[in-house]
Write a protein that holds these residues in place. Structure first.
Motif, PDB file in Angstrom:
ATOM      1  N   SER A  74       0.917  -1.301   0.256  1.00 18.22           N
ATOM      2  CA  SER A  74       0.068   0.048   0.065  1.00 18.22           C
ATOM      3  C   SER A  74       0.982   1.003  -0.260  1.00 18.22           C
ATOM      4  CB  SER A  74      -1.260  -0.344   1.614  1.00 18.22           C
ATOM      5  OG  SER A  74      -1.480   1.070   1.531  1.00 18.22           O
ATOM      6  N   ASP A  75       1.896   1.610   0.871  1.00 14.77           N
ATOM      7  CA  ASP A  75       2.707   2.669   1.115  1.00 14.77           C
ATOM      8  C   ASP A  75       3.344   3.065   0.135  1.00 14.77           C
ATOM      9  OD1 ASP A  75       1.743   2.988   3.706  1.00 14.77           O
ATOM     10  OD2 ASP A  75       3.657   2.329   4.699  1.00 14.77           O
ATOM     11  N   THR A  76       3.940   1.351  -0.859  1.00 14.00           N
ATOM     12  CA  THR A  76       4.603   2.346  -2.085  1.00 14.00           C
ATOM     13  C   THR A  76       3.791   2.376  -2.923  1.00 14.00           C
ATOM     14  OG1 THR A  76       4.863  -0.107  -2.173  1.00 14.00           O
ATOM     15  CG2 THR A  76       6.642   0.860  -1.080  1.00 14.00           C
ATOM     16  N   GLY A  77       2.617   2.070  -3.685  1.00 13.86           N
ATOM     17  CA  GLY A  77       1.887   2.011  -4.717  1.00 13.86           C
ATOM     18  C   GLY A  77       2.097   1.007  -5.367  1.00 13.86           C
ATOM     19  N   ALA A  85      -6.778  -1.487  -8.741  1.00 16.33           N
ATOM     20  CA  ALA A  85      -6.495  -2.465  -7.200  1.00 16.33           C
ATOM     21  C   ALA A  85      -5.583  -3.976  -7.330  1.00 16.33           C
ATOM     22  CB  ALA A  85      -7.367  -2.151  -6.129  1.00 16.33           C
ATOM     23  N   VAL A  86      -4.702  -4.158  -6.812  1.00 16.25           N
ATOM     24  CA  VAL A  86      -4.014  -4.940  -6.720  1.00 16.25           C
ATOM     25  C   VAL A  86      -3.604  -6.084  -5.826  1.00 16.25           C
ATOM     26  CG1 VAL A  86      -2.593  -7.291  -8.293  1.00 16.25           C
ATOM     27  CG2 VAL A  86      -3.315  -4.940  -9.071  1.00 16.25           C
ATOM     28  N   LYS A  87      -4.607  -7.347  -4.636  1.00 12.14           N
ATOM     29  CA  LYS A  87      -4.545  -7.526  -4.028  1.00 12.14           C
ATOM     30  C   LYS A  87      -3.452  -8.495  -3.775  1.00 12.14           C
ATOM     31  CE  LYS A  87      -6.178 -11.466  -1.129  1.00 12.14           C
ATOM     32  NZ  LYS A  87      -7.639 -12.326  -0.822  1.00 12.14           N
ATOM     33  N   PRO A  88      -2.309  -7.859  -2.134  1.00 13.82           N
ATOM     34  CA  PRO A  88      -0.773  -8.087  -1.974  1.00 13.82           C
ATOM     35  C   PRO A  88      -0.826  -9.545  -2.097  1.00 13.82           C
ATOM     36  CG  PRO A  88      -1.694  -6.289  -0.651  1.00 13.82           C
ATOM     37  CD  PRO A  88      -2.938  -6.990  -1.569  1.00 13.82           C
ATOM     38  N   LEU A 387      12.912   4.554   3.411  1.00 15.25           N
ATOM     39  CA  LEU A 387      13.525   2.766   2.752  1.00 15.25           C
ATOM     40  C   LEU A 387      12.573   2.376   1.768  1.00 15.25           C
ATOM     41  CD1 LEU A 387      16.086   2.095   2.857  1.00 15.25           C
ATOM     42  CD2 LEU A 387      15.478   0.510   4.770  1.00 15.25           C
ATOM     43  N   ASP A 388      11.155   1.980   1.614  1.00 18.78           N
ATOM     44  CA  ASP A 388      10.499   1.362   1.320  1.00 18.78           C
ATOM     45  C   ASP A 388      10.594   1.584  -0.104  1.00 18.78           C
ATOM     46  OD1 ASP A 388      10.172   0.105   2.845  1.00 18.78           O
ATOM     47  OD2 ASP A 388       8.391   0.301   3.696  1.00 18.78           O
ATOM     48  N   LEU A 389      10.255   2.938   0.303  1.00 17.08           N
ATOM     49  CA  LEU A 389      10.222   3.685  -1.498  1.00 17.08           C
ATOM     50  C   LEU A 389      11.684   2.943  -2.299  1.00 17.08           C
ATOM     51  CD1 LEU A 389       8.072   7.045  -0.580  1.00 17.08           C
ATOM     52  CD2 LEU A 389       7.707   5.134  -1.847  1.00 17.08           C
ATOM     53  N   LEU A 390      12.960   3.629  -1.671  1.00 16.03           N
ATOM     54  CA  LEU A 390      14.290   3.912  -2.084  1.00 16.03           C
ATOM     55  C   LEU A 390      13.754   2.336  -3.149  1.00 16.03           C
ATOM     56  CD1 LEU A 390      15.899   5.679   0.514  1.00 16.03           C
ATOM     57  CD2 LEU A 390      15.928   6.087  -2.090  1.00 16.03           C
ATOM     58  N   TRP A 391      14.017   1.157  -1.906  1.00 11.99           N
ATOM     59  CA  TRP A 391      13.813   0.141  -2.681  1.00 11.99           C
ATOM     60  C   TRP A 391      13.563  -0.294  -4.291  1.00 11.99           C
ATOM     61  CZ3 TRP A 391      16.654  -4.001  -1.367  1.00 11.99           C
ATOM     62  CH2 TRP A 391      17.516  -4.380  -0.345  1.00 11.99           C
ATOM     63  N   ALA A 393      11.946   2.344  -6.142  1.00  9.53           N
ATOM     64  CA  ALA A 393      12.963   4.059  -6.930  1.00  9.53           C
ATOM     65  C   ALA A 393      12.831   3.266  -8.823  1.00  9.53           C
ATOM     66  CB  ALA A 393      13.170   4.540  -6.134  1.00  9.53           C
ATOM     67  N   GLU A 394      12.799   3.917 -10.196  1.00  8.68           N
ATOM     68  CA  GLU A 394      12.800   3.247 -11.111  1.00  8.68           C
ATOM     69  C   GLU A 394      14.439   4.175 -12.099  1.00  8.68           C
ATOM     70  OE1 GLU A 394       9.836   2.201 -13.328  1.00  8.68           O
ATOM     71  OE2 GLU A 394       8.517   1.056 -12.702  1.00  8.68           O
ATOM     72  N   THR A 395      14.578   5.539 -10.767  1.00  8.01           N
ATOM     73  CA  THR A 395      15.255   6.571 -11.383  1.00  8.01           C
ATOM     74  C   THR A 395      16.562   6.982 -10.438  1.00  8.01           C
ATOM     75  OG1 THR A 395      14.122   8.768 -11.406  1.00  8.01           O
ATOM     76  CG2 THR A 395      13.491   6.587 -13.339  1.00  8.01           C
ATOM     77  N   LEU A 396      17.542   7.294 -10.777  1.00  5.92           N
ATOM     78  CA  LEU A 396      18.248   6.924  -9.661  1.00  5.92           C
ATOM     79  C   LEU A 396      18.111   9.344  -9.279  1.00  5.92           C
ATOM     80  CD1 LEU A 396      20.767   7.220  -8.731  1.00  5.92           C
ATOM     81  CD2 LEU A 396      22.354   7.935 -10.349  1.00  5.92           C
ATOM     82  N   ASP A 397      16.733   9.597 -10.199  1.00  7.77           N
ATOM     83  CA  ASP A 397      16.422  11.119  -9.872  1.00  7.77           C
ATOM     84  C   ASP A 397      15.867  10.967  -8.674  1.00  7.77           C
ATOM     85  OD1 ASP A 397      18.556  12.385 -11.695  1.00  7.77           O
ATOM     86  OD2 ASP A 397      17.192  12.669 -13.261  1.00  7.77           O
ATOM     87  N   GLU A 398      15.244  10.069  -8.965  1.00  5.42           N
ATOM     88  CA  GLU A 398      14.225   9.457  -8.111  1.00  5.42           C
ATOM     89  C   GLU A 398      14.747   9.569  -6.767  1.00  5.42           C
ATOM     90  OE1 GLU A 398       9.956   6.840  -6.953  1.00  5.42           O
ATOM     91  OE2 GLU A 398      11.053   6.259  -8.866  1.00  5.42           O
TER      92      GLU A 398
END
Length: 439
Positions: A74-77, A85-88, A387-391, A393-398
């Motif tokens: 949920s937090d990472t989208g 919506a996709v069930k985890p 930290l979850d979002l960093l894991w 992340a799809e671009t270095l800028d992100e």
């Protein structure tokens, strides 16, 4: 995998090596991992499985497997892709994914994080003492969940209901970093663990040890490594020559420590030379008591007694480390019932702490603050948000943007250490709260 979205040469990068090496790159893991189980198209990819392991130990109330998974997706989208919506995944799928992650993978990530943190620490002038890197070794026991596998591997104390393990940690007390660790059955002598951990020491290293460690064998091992030490002794001096020294009223001088007879009998073909060391006795301010230390730092002018007393106080940083991971990362509330899962959770706890220290060191440098003034608890919480979002992340800028925000949040909360404060040990054990006076 983060990729640069612009001109890398002109980019204001934070942790660029760490981002490239730790987050996206699997090359160092290939020999330990069967990548058939972790393709990019799987919902529980290697990155997500490792991220969930770290998510399990983040600060806050300890929650169940499924809640950890749901919170992460949920937090990472990841649970809301393409506006649907996709069930985890369920907890059974996560446990199957965990089984496919060898402990060596976690060890590699921990070692890389420690190496990067050490490189940052070397940029801070106050993280050495008289040119020495200052370390400590200490251990702590941890109760484990009840299972036949854990009981067979770690054993359980007499009359205990749960298996127990002991962990030893080599800790940089000035940089506040765990550098290496060992875990073993609960009845493993701490000195034996220390003998293994100190093999990483060398010239320019100074080891602090408390009263449970002194002994000829340990002293000789440290000297053989080319390192120095400062060790607190029991009040009576422990060694025969030390007792005679103290009985004579002396407070600073040289003594000779001889090998014990038992050691000579065990190894009749080896040579064990006597060790010439320095013994000092100092008053502890505000306590009315005195402490006895033994050290290889022989120069009393360069290393006066008061300086040694103040240096030994830094050993408390490792006690604070154990307290921090216990209270904020729930380091003693294990979930797994296999040795592999226990190792994963233990390493995840240490790794989370090291990642937080990396962020604190970077925040101190970027915002021109003393790293000692940054709040560890606030940093642990800030890292949990990013930290979850960093894991994923799809671009270095992100990655850069998330890191800037995280470092800024860490810089918000500072405190100023106050000298002379005392914090007596308090037991928070669940056992023995209601004493049975009739026993």
């Amino acid at each position: 995998m983060p990729q640069s979205a612009g001109n890398e040469a002109a980019a204001d990068l934070f942790l660029p090596e760490f981002i490239h090496r730790f987050l996206p790159d699997r090359k160092s893991l290939q020999s330990s991992l069967d990548t058939r189980f972790f393709s990019r198209v799987r919902r529980l990819s290697l990155e997500i499985t490792l991220a969930l392991l770290l998510n399990m130990v983040r600060p806050g109330e300890r929650i169940g497997y499924q809640k950890v998974i749901d919170r992460f997706f949920s937090d990472t989208g990841l649970a809301f892709t393409n506006q649907k919506a996709v069930k985890p995944p369920d907890k059974a799928a996560f446990n199957r994914a965990r089984k496919k992650v060898p402990v060596k993978v976690c060890q590699i990530l921990f070692a890389e994080a420690v190496a990067y943190a050490q490189s940052l620490a070397r940029q801070h002038d106050k993280l050495t003492w008289n040119g020495f890197r200052v370390y400590a070794i200490d251990g702590t026991k941890k109760n484990l969940p009840a299972s036949d596998e854990l009981n067979d591997f770690f054993d359980a104390p007499h009359h205990a209901h749960f298996p127990q393990m002991i962990t030893g940690v080599l800790f940089d007390v000035l940089a506040k970093l765990p550098l290496n660790y060992m875990r073993a059955p609960f009845n493993t002598p701490e000195r034996d663990m220390a003998l293994e951990l100190l093999k990483e020491l060398g010239s320019g290293d100074l080891l602090l040890l408390d009263r449970g460690y002194p002994g000829y064998r340990l002293f000789r091992a440290i000297i053989t490594q080319g390192a120095d030490f400062l060790v607190r002794l029991p009040q009576n001096g422990l060694f025969r020559t030390a007792r005679a020294f103290l009985a004579g009223g002396k407070r600073d001088g040289k003594i000779t420590v001889y090998p014990p007879a038992a050691l000579l009998r065990e190894h009749p073909n080896e040579t064990f030379p006597p060790l010439t060391l320095r013994l000092v006795k100092v008053a502890l301010p505000g306590t009315g008591t005195e402490a006895v230390f033994i050290t290889t730092l022989m120069d009393s002018k360069k290393y006066p007694r008061r300086a040694l007393r103040n240096l030994y106080h830094h050993r408390w940083s490792e006690e604070e480390f154990f307290k921090t991971i216990k209270e904020h990362l729930r380091a003693e509330e294990f979930r797994g019932k296999s040795v592999q899962f226990i190792d994963q959770e233990l390493l995840s706890t240490y790794l989370y702490y090291v990642l937080t220290r990396i962020m604190m060191l970077e925040a101190a440098r970027y915002h021109d603050l003393p790293v000692a003034n940054l709040e560890t608890k606030a940093a642990l919480v800030a890292v949990a948000r990013y930290l979850d979002l960093l894991w994923i992340a799809e671009t270095l800028d992100e990655c850069q943007d998330l890191l800037r925000r995280c470092l800024t949040e860490i810089s918000w909360r500072t405190y100023h250490p106050r000298s002379g404060r005392k914090f007596p040990r308090l037991s928070k054990s669940r056992h023995g709260k209601w004493a049975n006076n009739w026993a």
